[in-house]
Design an enzyme around this catalytic site. Sequence first.
Site, PDB file in Angstrom:
ATOM      1  N   ASP A   1       0.815  -1.207   0.000  1.00  0.00           N
ATOM      2  CA  ASP A   1       0.000   0.000   0.000  1.00  0.00           C
ATOM      3  C   ASP A   1       0.857   1.269   0.000  1.00  0.00           C
ATOM      4  O   ASP A   1       1.789   1.388   0.799  1.00  0.00           O
ATOM      5  CB  ASP A   1      -0.867  -0.032   1.263  1.00  0.00           C
ATOM      6  CG  ASP A   1      -1.958   1.021   1.258  1.00  0.00           C
ATOM      7  OD1 ASP A   1      -2.842   0.938   0.398  1.00  0.00           O
ATOM      8  OD2 ASP A   1      -1.923   1.926   2.122  1.00  0.00           O
TER       9      ASP A   1
ATOM     10  N   HIS B   1     -10.613  -1.408  -5.279  1.00  0.00           N
ATOM     11  CA  HIS B   1     -11.545  -0.928  -4.250  1.00  0.00           C
ATOM     12  C   HIS B   1     -11.514   0.584  -4.055  1.00  0.00           C
ATOM     13  O   HIS B   1     -12.271   1.102  -3.243  1.00  0.00           O
ATOM     14  CB  HIS B   1     -11.212  -1.633  -2.934  1.00  0.00           C
ATOM     15  CG  HIS B   1      -9.820  -1.297  -2.470  1.00  0.00           C
ATOM     16  ND1 HIS B   1      -8.688  -1.712  -3.148  1.00  0.00           N
ATOM     17  CD2 HIS B   1      -9.374  -0.546  -1.428  1.00  0.00           C
ATOM     18  CE1 HIS B   1      -7.611  -1.238  -2.536  1.00  0.00           C
ATOM     19  NE2 HIS B   1      -7.998  -0.533  -1.487  1.00  0.00           N
ATOM     20  N   ASP B   2     -10.631   1.280  -4.751  1.00  0.00           N
ATOM     21  CA  ASP B   2     -10.508   2.736  -4.577  1.00  0.00           C
ATOM     22  C   ASP B   2     -11.125   3.538  -5.711  1.00  0.00           C
ATOM     23  O   ASP B   2     -11.075   4.769  -5.689  1.00  0.00           O
ATOM     24  CB  ASP B   2      -9.028   3.140  -4.515  1.00  0.00           C
ATOM     25  CG  ASP B   2      -8.351   2.678  -3.242  1.00  0.00           C
ATOM     26  OD1 ASP B   2      -9.047   2.503  -2.235  1.00  0.00           O
ATOM     27  OD2 ASP B   2      -7.122   2.493  -3.271  1.00  0.00           O
TER      28      ASP B   2
HETATM   29  O1  ISL Z   1      -8.407   6.831  -4.123  1.00  0.00           O
HETATM   30  C1  ISL Z   1      -7.449   7.554  -4.086  1.00  0.00           C
HETATM   31  C2  ISL Z   1      -7.485   8.996  -3.858  1.00  0.00           C
HETATM   32  O2  ISL Z   1      -8.694   9.515  -4.214  1.00  0.00           O
HETATM   33  C3  ISL Z   1      -6.128   7.010  -4.228  1.00  0.00           C
HETATM   34  O3  ISL Z   1      -5.215   8.017  -4.410  1.00  0.00           O
HETATM   35  C4  ISL Z   1      -5.799   6.217  -2.980  1.00  0.00           C
HETATM   36  O4  ISL Z   1      -6.002   6.960  -1.842  1.00  0.00           O
HETATM   37  C5  ISL Z   1      -4.370   5.848  -3.009  1.00  0.00           C
HETATM   38  O5  ISL Z   1      -4.226   5.055  -4.133  1.00  0.00           O
HETATM   39  C6  ISL Z   1      -3.968   5.056  -1.803  1.00  0.00           C
HETATM   40  O6  ISL Z   1      -4.772   3.946  -1.623  1.00  0.00           O
HETATM   41  C7  ISL Z   1      -4.405   3.009  -0.683  1.00  0.00           C
HETATM   42  O7  ISL Z   1      -4.066   3.578   0.561  1.00  0.00           O
HETATM   43  C8  ISL Z   1      -5.111   4.223   1.284  1.00  0.00           C
HETATM   44  C9  ISL Z   1      -6.385   3.391   1.353  1.00  0.00           C
HETATM   45  O8  ISL Z   1      -7.443   4.196   1.793  1.00  0.00           O
HETATM   46  C10 ISL Z   1      -6.740   2.768   0.027  1.00  0.00           C
HETATM   47  O9  ISL Z   1      -7.867   1.947   0.154  1.00  0.00           O
HETATM   48  C11 ISL Z   1      -5.532   2.027  -0.444  1.00  0.00           C
HETATM   49  O10 ISL Z   1      -5.754   1.267  -1.595  1.00  0.00           O
HETATM   50  C12 ISL Z   1      -4.579   4.468   2.658  1.00  0.00           C
HETATM   51  O11 ISL Z   1      -4.097   3.270   3.208  1.00  0.00           O
END
Ligand code: ISL
Length: 550
Positions: A199, A327-328
């Site tokens: 992550d 999931h994002d």
């Molecule tokens: O969805 C985003 C911003 O609008 C992406 O930039 C996302 O935050 C970024 O890719 C990081 O994502 C990951 O880390 C985050 C978590 O919330 C996400 O679910 C994860 O995939 C923090 O751990």
Amino acid sequence: MKKTWWKESVVYQIYPRSFNDSNNDGIGDIQGVVQKLDYIKSLGIDVIWLCPVYKSPNDDNGYDIADYRDIMSEFGTMADFDELLAGIHKRDMKLVMDLVVNHSSDEHAWFEESRKSKDNPYRDYYIWKPGQNGGPPNNWEAFFGGSAWQHDTATDEYYLHLFTTKQPDLNWENPKVRAEVNDIIKYWFDKGVDGFRMDVISLISKREEYADMVSPVFEETIAKQYANGPRIHEFLKEMNREVLSKFDIMTVGEGPGITLEHGLDYVGEDRDELNMVFHFDHMFLDMGDGGKFDPIPYSLVEFKDVFNRWDEKLNGKGWGSIFLGNHDFPRMVSRFATDGKYREEASKLLATLLMTMRGTPYVYQGDEIGMSNVAFESTEDYRDVETLNYFRQLEADGQNPQDHIHNAHQMGRDNARTPIQWSDDSNGGFSDSEPWIKVNPNYTEINVASQERDKRSVLNYFRKMIQFRKEHPTLVYGDYESIENDHKQVYAYRRWDEENEYLVVLNFSDQVVDFTPIITGLELLAYNYDDSTEDLLMRPWEAKVFRVND
Ligand code: ISL
Ligand code: CA
């Protein structure tokens, strides 16, 4: 390029909270995954990437970890996890876990110690700074809105959190933190886990001067001030040397700010860092200067350019990952194709793309049945902390969030987090109780059970194309070249090696397109309509894969 299992694998991503609820408390869980292993295997999947299942207060659905060696009680126990891992291995699949070590939860024991006093042995596990002029140490903003610094009364200092206030950033400058991370990785490898998706790994090395952000465009701030810090590659090489290199595992680093310029530094085969990265060049195409909730139109030509440029950059030097959602982000079919009249054809077209590109394909749960975005009527129905913070910010600015709900419909992360639609039973067969987030009301039309019965379904097409990739190894290792790059509706590319050549033609439009490339000797091998012909009069969202005979 060196041949290896993770290049030949197809990965399936599970977001456990939304996958399958085994004990009917409304929350997906580990036993829910165990129950569906035969289903996953039936797709032709080789590797499962499981989003975080560790102990967590769930401020960000498990991306805020309170204990890296324990399982979230809502999801089950370590015994459930061991059963899952054994079940995956028994079916000849592999398991990749999520490693979230840019930050922990503020409820992690390290942070609870760290915040107690300035001389606590864990103080330097996190990033603490005194305030400036009665405010935070600098003007950095968090990914999910607001200042990236939170004041803590116990010591009257601020801690850095690039995500929510409950996700304090770990201090990677501290060698003890790096040793802890290596121990965690080793703990899971010793259990038999086959790799990690890391992550926001691009953010772990901070620019120690903590200079103010200068650009009003957050994406630029990420690229220039948050990501790819000065010691990132030193840290990854150390991790590789100490643990990764000692196991036959795969790694994929996630990261905002990993642009073309930096990609190879992470995945170059001579670098001894990571195997693959997820870059976001295509995932940010539709984001305006205001970011995710400021969507803008983009063109197919720009989309193709991203894939072309990355393939060219990595060609022969490093390995890519091919993904269109997770999931994002919104559902791939709603975002990169269409979820209207041609939703099924479009889902199949995207499946064709995923399975014929160079790079390891990642399938996000539900995409294999063509699940689409959800449009909740009320802001109350949203659960994602990013979306809720957006609504809160609008309110603070004197606006009514309800007036902006269309942005959440289009871009919100909850689009990808509604429960998997297993059947047309209540709650889509996900759970007997009310799920933690509402089911997409289209579950009566789009669900696994009905698609199992229909040999022409999106589900069965995914199976067919995964199989197709495996039967044609040229699609894994062969060269890639896109043709007619300026075509506004069609994405077409060749894949070839010494023995075979293929041509993939994808009509990304609602119109019939007469596509006439210069290539002859075409033999049709795969297509997404019920019947098809060798010609290139492409129907809406039609996909065709040809063998090119000379
Ligand atoms: O969805 C985003 C911003 O609008 C992406 O930039 C996302 O935050 C970024 O890719 C990081 O994502 C990951 O880390 C985050 C978590 O919330 C996400 O679910 C994860 O995939 C923090 O751990
Ligand atoms: Ca449950």
